[in-house]
Design an enzyme around this catalytic site. Structure first.
Site, short mmCIF file in Angstrom:
data_model
loop_
_atom_site.label_atom_id
_atom_site.label_comp_id
_atom_site.label_asym_id
_atom_site.label_seq_id
_atom_site.Cartn_x
_atom_site.Cartn_y
_atom_site.Cartn_z
CG ASN A 93 43.93 30.83 75.91
OD1 ASN A 93 45.22 31.02 76.00
ND2 ASN A 93 43.16 30.07 74.79
CD GLU A 94 45.19 30.83 71.69
OE1 GLU A 94 44.32 30.36 71.05
OE2 GLU A 94 46.31 30.49 71.55
CE LYS A 144 47.88 19.88 66.24
NZ LYS A 144 46.91 21.02 65.57
CD GLU A 158 48.05 27.74 74.83
OE1 GLU A 158 48.01 27.16 73.75
OE2 GLU A 158 47.03 28.06 75.44
C1 BG6 Z 1 45.65 27.30 71.44
C2 BG6 Z 1 44.69 27.03 72.58
O1 BG6 Z 1 45.26 28.15 70.39
O2 BG6 Z 1 46.51 26.15 70.95
C3 BG6 Z 1 44.62 25.72 73.13
O3 BG6 Z 1 45.22 27.96 73.83
C4 BG6 Z 1 44.97 24.63 72.02
O4 BG6 Z 1 43.58 25.55 73.92
C5 BG6 Z 1 46.43 25.01 71.41
O5 BG6 Z 1 44.82 23.37 72.46
C6 BG6 Z 1 46.63 24.03 70.34
O6 BG6 Z 1 45.93 24.05 69.32
P1 BG6 Z 1 44.98 22.72 68.73
O7 BG6 Z 1 43.78 23.11 68.03
O8 BG6 Z 1 46.01 22.04 68.11
O9 BG6 Z 1 44.71 21.99 69.97
#
Ligand code: BG6
Length: 462
Positions: free
Chosen positions: A155-156, A422, A362
């Site tokens: 992932n990413e 968040k 996502e």
């Molecule tokens: C993505 C990730 O970058 O964004 C997640 O795969 C992450 O793990 C999501 O939670 C949202 O980012 P954040 O930092 O707001 O939780």
């Protein structure tokens, strides 16, 4: 939209909790957050104990797929590669529950929770971790292969490598370009090794990589801005996608970096493996695009907003690019632009360039929400999702092969450095009150979207 995968996504560290149960060893995030005394995922959404309820709610919400990750430190006990049978048993149960409810699992091998026993010797800077990842992948394919069709290596890569080694807001909190390059190389090589093990083992299904996709726009069309856009695209996207799909690091990026840094860690025989073992599909996580302009005068400044106080973030990389804010756009409290057109443009561009199936793995909006009420009325999330699914459908209508959409996240979970406040979930989790689950309005709306095969999406041209 027949056979389309509709679901939500999570990640092991962010939702499972049970951080030291049933033989799970410490991950780099456990160690870092404990040492720094920061809010952590020790309990998170307690998915480890409540996954049955969570998966049942996915089914009741009309979803047909669930994207989640496997925790390496729950499965492999030590550097020697010994397997924790209780970890295997947990994921077998979780996968069986998915199938019982008619939910297609979409499984990521690595979503950032590196075992601490690897971090102890340098983590992604230690080349030995690549073979260890391949071993972990094989253990997963062997044990879960008959329950999983959709696999993701990483992932990413861009997000955890750049945040960990360059920006320094994630562990191991470094600000070092040379080390960023080494970690990036090791991760992309490990990903290719994962694909190699998959292909050579003859396992069924598809294997891909998931990328934090940041489509790039420029403030104007001058030559200087076009150069800044290419720099931003190399920094944000190309080193992951070109390498995973085309089997090659972008040559202009390597040439440029080789002028100032040592690239002797790149080995010809490993490049051959990267070239040969490319992915079947790409997963694109879309939160926002980047609007950029040239930046040649000041120093590099990289500031990430983890407080939710608007206006804190900055990305300025000397002689590369500066990310600027479109004055006409809306931004979240964490400075993320809300820009659905970026998804449409990005999907079309990625499909044209890579010509492989795409899943939007996502997409979501993180906000503070009062979850003590009976039902969170998250119209902002409904409108956000409507506009982004519209963008996806537009791109499909224009010919891009897009096969799935996953909301981030299936339910509220721990948001890394932003803690638990968040929230992204379709289902509220009341972290202060027994972790009670309550579907938000968006959960019911998403169910109607899925049942209508997207027909209820308010469509418009972007
Ligand atoms: C993505 C990730 O970058 O964004 C997640 O795969 C992450 O793990 C999501 O939670 C949202 O980012 P954040 O930092 O707001 O939780």
């Amino acid at each position: 939209m027949d056979k389309f995968l509709w679901g939500g996504a999570t990640a092991s560290y962010q939702c499972e909790g049970a951080w030291d149960e049933d033989g799970k060893v410490e991950s780099m995030w456990d160690r870092y957050l404990h040492d720094e005394n920061l809010e952590n995922g020790d309990v998170a959404s307690d998915h480890y104990h409540r996954f049955e309820e969570d998966i049942r709610m996915m089914k009741e919400g009309g979803q047909n797929s669930y994207r989640f990750s496997l925790s390496w430190p729950r499965i492999i006990r030590n550097r020697e590669g010994d397997v924790n049978e209780k970890g295997i048993a947990f994921y077998k149960k979780l996968l069986a529950t998915c199938h019982e409810y008619g939910i297609e699992p979409f499984v990521t091998l690595y979503h950032w929770d590196l075992p601490q026993y690897w971090e102890d010797t340098g983590g992604w800077l230690d080349h030995g971790v690549c073979d260890a990842f391949a071993h972990f992948a094989k253990v997963c394919f062997d044990n879960f292969g008959d329950q999983v069709t959709y696999w993701t290596t990483f992932n990413e890569p861009k997000w955890f490598v750049v945040n960990g080694y360059f920006i320094g807001n994630y562990p191991p909190c470094l600000h070092d370009v040379q080390k960023t390059m080494i970690a990036a190389y090791n991760v992309m090589y490990a990903s290719a090794l994962g694909v190699k093990v998959f292909r050579e083992g003859g396992y069924k299904g598809e294997i891909g990589v998931v990328h934090s996709y940041t489509p790039i726009d420029g403030v104007d069309d001058t030559i200087e801005t076009q150069i800044a856009m290419r720099n931003a695209d190399n920094y944000s996207n190309n080193w992951v996608l070109d390498t995973a799909v085309l089997g090659e690091f972008p040559i202009d990026l390597i040439t440029r970096l080789s002028k100032d840094y040592d690239i002797s860690f790149i080995k010809a025989e490993e490049l051959r493996i990267i070239k040969k073992f490319t992915v079947d599909y790409i997963g694109l996580n879309y939160y926002a695009r980047a609007l950029v302009k040239p930046y040649t005068t000041g120093e590099t400044q990289l500031i990430f907003n983890h407080t939710g106080k608007k206006g804190e973030s900055k990305i300025l990389i000397k002689n590369w690019f500066e990310q600027v804010k479109d004055p006409n756009s809306e931004f979240t409290q964490w400075d993320t632009e809300i820009y659905p057109k970026g998804l449409q443009d990005g999907l079309l561009k990625a499909y044209k360039k890579y010509n492989v199936p795409i899943y939007v793995t996502e997409n979501g909006v993180g906000v503070r929400e009062d979850v003590s009420v009976d039902q969170v009325n998250d119209d902002y999330r409904i409108s956000f999702m409507n506009d982004h699914i519209n963008a996806l459908m537009n791109a499909r209508d224009m010919g891009a092969d897009i096969r799935g959409y996953y909301a981030w996240s299936s339910f509220d979970l721990y948001s890394w450095k932003n803690g638990h406040e968040k929230r992204y979930g379709l289902v509220a989790v009341d972290f202060k009150n027994g972790l009670v689950r309550k579907p938000k309005a968006s959960y019911y709306w998403f169910k109607d979207v899925i049942t209508s095969k997207g027909e209820i999406i308010k469509r418009r041209e972007l």
